[in-house]
Write a protein that holds these residues in place. Structure first.
Motif, PDB file in Angstrom:
ATOM      1  N   PRO A 140     -41.746 -28.615  17.395  1.00 26.97           N
ATOM      2  CA  PRO A 140     -40.360 -28.192  17.580  1.00 26.97           C
ATOM      3  C   PRO A 140     -39.681 -28.967  18.726  1.00 26.97           C
ATOM      4  O   PRO A 140     -38.515 -29.339  18.614  1.00 26.97           O
ATOM      5  CB  PRO A 140     -40.472 -26.700  17.912  1.00 26.97           C
ATOM      6  N   ILE A 141     -40.426 -29.172  19.818  1.00 27.50           N
ATOM      7  CA  ILE A 141     -39.901 -29.921  20.964  1.00 27.50           C
ATOM      8  C   ILE A 141     -41.034 -30.812  21.468  1.00 27.50           C
ATOM      9  O   ILE A 141     -42.161 -30.349  21.690  1.00 27.50           O
ATOM     10  CB  ILE A 141     -39.435 -28.998  22.102  1.00 27.50           C
ATOM     11  N   THR A 142     -40.746 -32.087  21.677  1.00 30.39           N
ATOM     12  CA  THR A 142     -41.786 -33.008  22.153  1.00 30.39           C
ATOM     13  C   THR A 142     -41.887 -32.944  23.671  1.00 30.39           C
ATOM     14  O   THR A 142     -40.895 -32.690  24.367  1.00 30.39           O
ATOM     15  CB  THR A 142     -41.459 -34.443  21.717  1.00 30.39           C
ATOM     16  N   GLN A 143     -43.107 -33.179  24.174  1.00 33.98           N
ATOM     17  CA  GLN A 143     -43.316 -33.175  25.623  1.00 33.98           C
ATOM     18  C   GLN A 143     -42.582 -34.340  26.289  1.00 33.98           C
ATOM     19  O   GLN A 143     -42.093 -34.222  27.407  1.00 33.98           O
ATOM     20  CB  GLN A 143     -44.815 -33.281  25.917  1.00 33.98           C
ATOM     21  N   GLN A 201     -37.207 -23.332  13.696  1.00 35.86           N
ATOM     22  CA  GLN A 201     -37.471 -24.268  14.810  1.00 35.86           C
ATOM     23  C   GLN A 201     -37.168 -23.617  16.148  1.00 35.86           C
ATOM     24  O   GLN A 201     -37.915 -23.771  17.123  1.00 35.86           O
ATOM     25  CB  GLN A 201     -36.637 -25.533  14.600  1.00 35.86           C
ATOM     26  N   GLY A 202     -36.061 -22.863  16.209  1.00 42.37           N
ATOM     27  CA  GLY A 202     -35.691 -22.226  17.468  1.00 42.37           C
ATOM     28  C   GLY A 202     -36.692 -21.174  17.898  1.00 42.37           C
ATOM     29  O   GLY A 202     -37.055 -21.069  19.077  1.00 42.37           O
ATOM     30  N   ILE A 203     -37.169 -20.340  16.943  1.00 42.65           N
ATOM     31  CA  ILE A 203     -38.127 -19.278  17.283  1.00 42.65           C
ATOM     32  C   ILE A 203     -39.446 -19.879  17.759  1.00 42.65           C
ATOM     33  O   ILE A 203     -40.015 -19.458  18.785  1.00 42.65           O
ATOM     34  CB  ILE A 203     -38.346 -18.359  16.063  1.00 42.65           C
ATOM     35  N   VAL A 204     -39.958 -20.871  16.990  1.00 41.72           N
ATOM     36  CA  VAL A 204     -41.239 -21.464  17.376  1.00 41.72           C
ATOM     37  C   VAL A 204     -41.101 -22.235  18.687  1.00 41.72           C
ATOM     38  O   VAL A 204     -42.021 -22.224  19.530  1.00 41.72           O
ATOM     39  CB  VAL A 204     -41.757 -22.379  16.243  1.00 41.72           C
ATOM     40  N   LEU A 235     -24.124 -18.715   7.616  1.00 44.24           N
ATOM     41  CA  LEU A 235     -25.270 -19.615   7.776  1.00 44.24           C
ATOM     42  C   LEU A 235     -25.041 -20.569   8.946  1.00 44.24           C
ATOM     43  O   LEU A 235     -25.998 -20.907   9.680  1.00 44.24           O
ATOM     44  CB  LEU A 235     -25.493 -20.400   6.481  1.00 44.24           C
ATOM     45  N   LEU A 236     -23.803 -20.989   9.114  1.00 43.58           N
ATOM     46  CA  LEU A 236     -23.494 -21.825  10.282  1.00 43.58           C
ATOM     47  C   LEU A 236     -23.739 -21.047  11.574  1.00 43.58           C
ATOM     48  O   LEU A 236     -24.250 -21.595  12.566  1.00 43.58           O
ATOM     49  CB  LEU A 236     -22.031 -22.287  10.205  1.00 43.58           C
ATOM     50  N   GLY A 237     -23.432 -19.760  11.554  1.00 45.74           N
ATOM     51  CA  GLY A 237     -23.698 -18.933  12.723  1.00 45.74           C
ATOM     52  C   GLY A 237     -25.192 -18.812  12.993  1.00 45.74           C
ATOM     53  O   GLY A 237     -25.630 -18.861  14.164  1.00 45.74           O
ATOM     54  N   TYR A 238     -25.995 -18.614  11.902  1.00 49.83           N
ATOM     55  CA  TYR A 238     -27.445 -18.574  12.087  1.00 49.83           C
ATOM     56  C   TYR A 238     -27.956 -19.911  12.635  1.00 49.83           C
ATOM     57  O   TYR A 238     -28.891 -19.957  13.451  1.00 49.83           O
ATOM     58  CB  TYR A 238     -28.136 -18.268  10.759  1.00 49.83           C
ATOM     59  N   THR A 239     -27.333 -21.001  12.181  1.00 56.15           N
ATOM     60  CA  THR A 239     -27.729 -22.323  12.689  1.00 56.15           C
ATOM     61  C   THR A 239     -27.462 -22.425  14.179  1.00 56.15           C
ATOM     62  O   THR A 239     -28.309 -22.919  14.965  1.00 56.15           O
ATOM     63  CB  THR A 239     -26.955 -23.423  11.936  1.00 56.15           C
ATOM     64  N   LEU A 240     -26.294 -21.963  14.597  1.00 57.08           N
ATOM     65  CA  LEU A 240     -25.962 -21.995  16.026  1.00 57.08           C
ATOM     66  C   LEU A 240     -26.893 -21.085  16.819  1.00 57.08           C
ATOM     67  O   LEU A 240     -27.265 -21.403  17.966  1.00 57.08           O
ATOM     68  CB  LEU A 240     -24.509 -21.553  16.212  1.00 57.08           C
ATOM     69  N   LEU A 241     -27.275 -19.944  16.181  1.00 60.18           N
ATOM     70  CA  LEU A 241     -28.216 -19.054  16.861  1.00 60.18           C
ATOM     71  C   LEU A 241     -29.553 -19.757  17.066  1.00 60.18           C
ATOM     72  O   LEU A 241     -30.170 -19.672  18.156  1.00 60.18           O
ATOM     73  CB  LEU A 241     -28.414 -17.783  16.037  1.00 60.18           C
ATOM     74  N   GLY A 242     -30.011 -20.454  16.006  1.00 64.15           N
ATOM     75  CA  GLY A 242     -31.267 -21.197  16.144  1.00 64.15           C
ATOM     76  C   GLY A 242     -31.158 -22.281  17.198  1.00 64.15           C
ATOM     77  O   GLY A 242     -32.098 -22.499  17.990  1.00 64.15           O
ATOM     78  N   ALA A 243     -30.022 -22.986  17.230  1.00 72.05           N
ATOM     79  CA  ALA A 243     -29.814 -24.032  18.240  1.00 72.05           C
ATOM     80  C   ALA A 243     -29.794 -23.438  19.635  1.00 72.05           C
ATOM     81  O   ALA A 243     -30.322 -24.035  20.605  1.00 72.05           O
ATOM     82  CB  ALA A 243     -28.514 -24.779  17.947  1.00 72.05           C
ATOM     83  N   ALA A 244     -29.193 -22.254  19.768  1.00 76.51           N
ATOM     84  CA  ALA A 244     -29.149 -21.604  21.082  1.00 76.51           C
ATOM     85  C   ALA A 244     -30.549 -21.243  21.548  1.00 76.51           C
ATOM     86  O   ALA A 244     -30.912 -21.438  22.733  1.00 76.51           O
ATOM     87  CB  ALA A 244     -28.266 -20.359  21.005  1.00 76.51           C
ATOM     88  N   MET A 245     -31.389 -20.694  20.604  1.00 77.65           N
ATOM     89  CA  MET A 245     -32.763 -20.372  20.978  1.00 77.65           C
ATOM     90  C   MET A 245     -33.534 -21.638  21.348  1.00 77.65           C
ATOM     91  O   MET A 245     -34.334 -21.643  22.307  1.00 77.65           O
ATOM     92  CB  MET A 245     -33.458 -19.636  19.822  1.00 77.65           C
TER      93      MET A 245
END
Length: 678
Positions: A505-508, A573-576, A646-656
């Motif tokens: 999800p995020i690289t070191q 991706q945001g949750i993990v 769905l765009l809102g859920y996307t922004l929520l994932g991006a925020a996480m």
């Protein structure tokens, strides 16, 4: 470090060798393996039911309907099922063998048509023995649970078809019965009209009868009055005959010594001459008395006859005959002869003086004649007694006749009263019978008399009074098409979830850079988005072209799938990214929650109340609803709000994800050595 460089760096890592490339390819294929293969397996299960063996037992012995038609309903139902080819029907001779086959799994289920099936179908024709016709079904959920539901629908369809056919036949007979009733009521109306005419004639007859009985009553009264007068006359005749009898009895007594006296007269003939003048005087007195007596009797007879004639006890002819008979008896009686002789002797008494011999001879002759006179008087007295007795009998008979006349008067009066009542009743009956004829005629007009066309149409309506007009605003073409929105959405979530097993999800390296947190977050998300876009596009292409989904809006459906992939990838991706390895468990839990609350199979409103909240919060339910509208061609007004969601859920994932970047920029011992790594 730019966002694209971060994304390209992760994608390059995943495609630098053969094995990573195969991994990415496998991850791309996950939605196909789950969604497309599952839909392929269940695309049209109802079209393959003819591969399922089902036992069919026909024990129906048939029956004869009320109109004499032979009915073999069980065989007809069985033939219809076999021709329908819905299941692979196997004819089984006995119900026990069929049940054993269902129990062992040889047959999926058994449909048994009992022996009395046709008999019960025609039983509504008899009000005393109506019974329901039964179809016996044996199922076994161990063979398949959903199969019981399918069989229920099949038997319901059979029941509806048979009930409609039998209902049409029964309704046709019922409508034919209405026609018969109509015809019979018309005949009844004609008969009632004839009855009304007959009763009217009876009424006229009773009027004539009443008139006749009135005249009879009046005549009976007159007869009674005449009989009353006749009785009075008979009583008077009895009284007169009694007086006559008494007078003759006296005369008989008076003349009882006449023979002796005349003999003495003969013996004293000699003395007659001396007292001739005195004798002449006495003889004249006797003659006068005889004339008076004779005239008195005749006068009495005339008066009695007059009274009897006046009272109509006898006729004038009968009275004249009685007087003539009396005159004849009186004229031929010894009394009349003696009177004549005495009258003759009275003229000759003066001559007695001329010779006693002549007087002695005449006295002897008189002595000889007086016994006959005595007998005549006795006979007249006896006749008078008989006349008195007959008159008394006549008076008694007239009294009886008077009583009978009285009874006749009473009976005539009662008859007249009854005739009056009969006349009134006949008038009422005439009016009632005419009203009856009119009402029956009206009733016959109100009884239906349908023709064959009307009976056919009405019997169809009566047998199946409720028809359902289905207007489908949006319709799935097949069972698989009905499941497609749910399984495509579910496959997309699972496919993206599988990406976190191989992609970071995020690289070191990105965390160690000085790039802003949001760039690092977006850079970590873009590889997930890229792969999920490929997954969604490939899944859409295969389902549309290979399975033949044929959505109403294929392009919009593909774009909507991309929007869903964008939202799902951002959330996963945001949750993990935020929770690390435990986040994968959270994503799995969210998958399960959405699996039961999205309404993919049953409407989400049928789930327990707590799951309603889950449906309102998580995105899969909205995606399933949107996919249905796009695939089936329903109203698209809700698509734009769903896409915005769905765009809102996307922004929520991006925020996480951004928060996760900020959090993970500060390294700890857990960062270097996590407690769990999956």
């Amino acid at each position: 470090m730019t966002v694209l460089r971060l994304a390209r760096s992760e994608l390059k890592r995943m495609t630098s060798g053969l094995l990573p490339k195969l991994t990415i390819l496998a991850l791309i294929m996950v939605p196909l393996l789950y969604g497309a293969v599952y839909l392929y397996a269940n695309w049209n299960p109802y079209g393959n039911l003819n591969q399922i063996d089902a036992a069919l037992v026909v024990e129906d012995t048939g029956a004869t309907s009320s109109d004499g038609t032979e009915l073999q309903a069980g065989k007809k139902v069985a033939d219809g099922l076999v021709e329908g080819n819905v299941f692979n029907w196997q004819s089984v001779p006995t119900a026990a063998e069929a049940d054993a086959g269902v129990s062992s799994g040889k047959y999926a289920f058994a449909l048994k048509i009992p022996a009395e099936f046709s008999t019960n179908l025609v039983s509504p024709g008899s009000f005393d023995s109506a019974s329901q016709a039964m179809l016996n079904v044996t199922t076994n959920d161990a063979n398949n649970y959903l199969l019981s539901t399918i069989v229920d629908k099949l038997t319901t369809a059979v029941h509806t078809t048979v009930a409609k056919e039998v209902g049409e036949e029964t309704a046709t007979q019922l409508l034919s019965g209405f026609g018969t009733i109509h015809a019979q009521m018309l005949k009844a109306a004609d008969g009632a009209g004839q009855l009304a005419d007959g009763v009217a004639t009876l009424r006229d007859g009773t009027v004539t009868l009443h008139t006749g009985t009135s005249e009879l009553s009046a005549g009976a009264g007159e007869l009674y009055n005449g009989q009353l007068k006749l009785r009075d006359g008979a009583n008077q005749l009895t009284d007169g005959a009694g007086q006559l009898s008494s007078g003759l009895s006296v005369l008989k007594d008076k003349t009882a010594t006449l023979p002796t006296d005349t003999q003495t007269l003969a013996n004293g003939a000699a003395q007659v001459a001396a007292g001739n003048a005195q004798l002449n005087t006495k003889v004249k007195d006797v003659v006068t008395q005889l004339d008076a007596t004779d005239q008195g009797l005749r006068t009495r007879v005339i008066e009695s006859n007059a009274r009897l004639v006046a009272s109509e006890a006898i006729t004038q002819v009968q009275a004249d005959k009685i007087l003539a008979d009396f005159d004849a008896v009186a004229a031929s009686s010894p009394v009349a002869a003696a009177k004549a002789r005495i009258q003759t002797d009275a003229g000759q008494i003066q001559q007695l003086a001329d010779g006693s011999e002549a007087v002695s001879v005449g006295a002897a002759q008189l002595a000889t004649a007086t016994p006959a006179l005595k007998d005549a008087i006795v006979q007249a007295s006896g006749g008078a007694d008989q006349l008195h007795t007959g008159a008394a009998t006549l008076a008694t008979g007239e009294q009886s006749a008077l009583d009978g006349a009285g009874r006749l008067v009473v009976g005539a009066q009662r008859l007249d009263a009854g005739a009056g009542q009969l006349e009134a009743g006949a008038g009422t009956a005439a009016d009632g019978s005419r009203t009856l004829a009119d009402e029956i005629a009206k009733g016959a007009g109100q009884v239906p008399n349908p023709d064959d066309s009307q009976k056919s149409s009405l019997s169809e309506v009566i047998a199946d009074p409720v028809a359902v007009s289905n207007v489908s605003q949006a319709k799935a073409d097949s069972y698989g098409a009905g499941l497609a929105p749910f399984f495509l959405t579910l496959a997309l979530w699972i496919g993206i979830f599988m990406l976190v097993q191989a992609m970071r999800p995020i690289t070191q390296r990105a965390l160690a850079s000085n790039a802003p947190a949001w760039k690092i977050a977006v850079g970590g998300w873009l590889p997930f988005l890229a792969v999920s876009v490929v997954q969604a596009s490939l899944l859409t292409l295969v389902v549309n072209l290979a399975l033949g989904l044929n959505p109403a809006h294929p392009v919009l459906m593909w774009l909507f799938m991309l929007a869903a992939a964008m939202a799902f990838s951002a959330i996963i991706q945001g949750i993990v990214a935020l929770l690390g390895s435990p986040g994968k468990l959270v994503v799995l839990i969210l998958l399960v929650l959405q699996l039961v609350s999205s309404g993919g199979t049953f409407p989400w409103q049928t789930t327990p109340q707590p799951l309603h909240v889950v449906h309102e919060i998580l995105p899969m339910g909205y995606v399933v609803t949107g996919m249905r509208h796009l695939i089936y061609g329903a109203d698209l007004s809700g698509i734009v709000p769903t896409v915005l969601g769905l765009l809102g859920y996307t922004l929520l994932g991006a925020a996480m994800s951004t928060f996760a970047v900020r959090k993970h920029k500060y390294w700890t011992l857990k960062t270097l050595k996590p407690e769990i790594a999956v």
